[in-house]
Design a protein around this motif. Structure first.
Motif, PDB file in Angstrom:
ATOM      1  N   GLU A  22      28.893 -72.278 -18.116  1.00 21.91           N
ATOM      2  CA  GLU A  22      29.417 -73.593 -17.779  1.00 21.91           C
ATOM      3  C   GLU A  22      28.472 -74.291 -16.816  1.00 21.91           C
ATOM      4  O   GLU A  22      27.944 -73.671 -15.881  1.00 21.91           O
ATOM      5  CB  GLU A  22      30.799 -73.461 -17.137  1.00 21.91           C
ATOM      6  N   ASN A  23      28.201 -75.543 -17.061  1.00 25.83           N
ATOM      7  CA  ASN A  23      27.323 -76.420 -16.272  1.00 25.83           C
ATOM      8  C   ASN A  23      25.839 -76.223 -16.537  1.00 25.83           C
ATOM      9  O   ASN A  23      25.016 -76.918 -15.933  1.00 25.83           O
ATOM     10  CB  ASN A  23      27.609 -76.323 -14.768  1.00 25.83           C
ATOM     11  N   ASP A  24      25.438 -75.298 -17.417  1.00 23.41           N
ATOM     12  CA  ASP A  24      24.024 -75.212 -17.783  1.00 23.41           C
ATOM     13  C   ASP A  24      23.603 -76.515 -18.462  1.00 23.41           C
ATOM     14  O   ASP A  24      24.391 -77.150 -19.166  1.00 23.41           O
ATOM     15  CB  ASP A  24      23.772 -74.061 -18.778  1.00 23.41           C
ATOM     16  N   VAL A  25      22.353 -76.896 -18.271  1.00 19.32           N
ATOM     17  CA  VAL A  25      21.810 -78.073 -18.932  1.00 19.32           C
ATOM     18  C   VAL A  25      21.138 -77.645 -20.235  1.00 19.32           C
ATOM     19  O   VAL A  25      20.263 -76.774 -20.235  1.00 19.32           O
ATOM     20  CB  VAL A  25      20.798 -78.811 -18.031  1.00 19.32           C
ATOM     21  N   ILE A  26      21.568 -78.244 -21.330  1.00 23.08           N
ATOM     22  CA  ILE A  26      20.937 -78.047 -22.636  1.00 23.08           C
ATOM     23  C   ILE A  26      20.033 -79.258 -22.836  1.00 23.08           C
ATOM     24  O   ILE A  26      20.497 -80.399 -22.842  1.00 23.08           O
ATOM     25  CB  ILE A  26      21.992 -77.959 -23.758  1.00 23.08           C
ATOM     26  N   LYS A  27      18.740 -78.991 -22.965  1.00 25.72           N
ATOM     27  CA  LYS A  27      17.756 -80.074 -23.011  1.00 25.72           C
ATOM     28  C   LYS A  27      17.078 -80.133 -24.369  1.00 25.72           C
ATOM     29  O   LYS A  27      16.672 -79.104 -24.911  1.00 25.72           O
ATOM     30  CB  LYS A  27      16.706 -79.859 -21.917  1.00 25.72           C
ATOM     31  N   PHE A  28      16.942 -81.327 -24.903  1.00 24.02           N
ATOM     32  CA  PHE A  28      16.226 -81.611 -26.145  1.00 24.02           C
ATOM     33  C   PHE A  28      14.961 -82.369 -25.753  1.00 24.02           C
ATOM     34  O   PHE A  28      15.020 -83.575 -25.506  1.00 24.02           O
ATOM     35  CB  PHE A  28      17.074 -82.477 -27.072  1.00 24.02           C
ATOM     36  N   ALA A  29      13.831 -81.680 -25.664  1.00 20.30           N
ATOM     37  CA  ALA A  29      12.578 -82.290 -25.223  1.00 20.30           C
ATOM     38  C   ALA A  29      11.716 -82.634 -26.435  1.00 20.30           C
ATOM     39  O   ALA A  29      11.517 -81.794 -27.314  1.00 20.30           O
ATOM     40  CB  ALA A  29      11.825 -81.352 -24.293  1.00 20.30           C
ATOM     41  N   PHE A  30      11.195 -83.851 -26.467  1.00 13.66           N
ATOM     42  CA  PHE A  30      10.376 -84.306 -27.588  1.00 13.66           C
ATOM     43  C   PHE A  30       8.901 -84.307 -27.207  1.00 13.66           C
ATOM     44  O   PHE A  30       8.530 -84.733 -26.119  1.00 13.66           O
ATOM     45  CB  PHE A  30      10.817 -85.706 -28.025  1.00 13.66           C
ATOM     46  N   THR A  31       8.072 -83.798 -28.120  1.00 10.52           N
ATOM     47  CA  THR A  31       6.621 -83.781 -27.931  1.00 10.52           C
ATOM     48  C   THR A  31       5.954 -84.147 -29.252  1.00 10.52           C
ATOM     49  O   THR A  31       6.587 -84.150 -30.300  1.00 10.52           O
ATOM     50  CB  THR A  31       6.114 -82.398 -27.479  1.00 10.52           C
ATOM     51  N   GLY A  32       4.665 -84.422 -29.181  1.00  6.23           N
ATOM     52  CA  GLY A  32       3.907 -84.807 -30.371  1.00  6.23           C
ATOM     53  C   GLY A  32       3.526 -86.266 -30.274  1.00  6.23           C
ATOM     54  O   GLY A  32       3.725 -86.916 -29.259  1.00  6.23           O
ATOM     55  N   SER A  33       3.019 -86.793 -31.356  1.00 10.11           N
ATOM     56  CA  SER A  33       2.552 -88.184 -31.372  1.00 10.11           C
ATOM     57  C   SER A  33       3.564 -89.134 -31.985  1.00 10.11           C
ATOM     58  O   SER A  33       3.290 -90.307 -32.171  1.00 10.11           O
ATOM     59  CB  SER A  33       1.233 -88.278 -32.142  1.00 10.11           C
TER      60      SER A  33
END
Length: 130
Positions: A103-114
């Motif tokens: 509970e309270n963990d951050v789930i992150k969707f990080a974008f990389t590339g061009s």
């Protein structure tokens, strides 16, 4: 029509939005309870321009094993769905580990590339209570 996969009542989808798929942009979600991340994905709010973008999913700073997938620029359209899953053979990637949340963990969707995009990207995570 029957659903292809039985989803128990202990599964919950949580959502967020990222501004685009450009490098340095991310969507973040707070885990509402302790459990297991069983699927993550994105749906485009606009077409992707320039090149492909990679989405890397992490929990509390640790990358989910098998939780990265490519959002393809060629032929992209509003509503395109890319995802990683522990159970769906049609997924772009297969989640194999490092997918437990507290509970309270951050789930992150990080974008990389061009890749770049002119609109929002819908991000979601399905968590199984556990």
């Amino acid at each position: 029509m029957a659903l292809p996969y039985a989803h128990p009542l202990t599964d919950e989808a949580v959502t967020s939005t990222a501004a685009s798929v450009a490098t340095g942009i991310a969507g973040v979600i707070r885990a509402p309870f302790k459990g297991k991340l069983i699927a993550v994905g994105t749906m485009l709010g606009s077409t992707v321009a320039t090149a492909d973008a990679t989405c890397t999913v992490s929990i509390a700073g640790t990358a989910v094993t098998g939780g990265s997938f490519v959002i393809t620029q060629s032929g992209s359209a509003i509503g395109d769905h890319d995802f990683a899953s522990v159970y769906d053979p049609n997924a772009n990637a297969t989640i194999t580990g490092a997918n437990l949340v507290n509970e309270n963990d951050v789930i992150k969707f990080a974008f990389t590339g061009s890749g770049t995009g002119g609109g929002n990207v819908h991000c979601y995570a399905v968590i199984r209570l556990g």
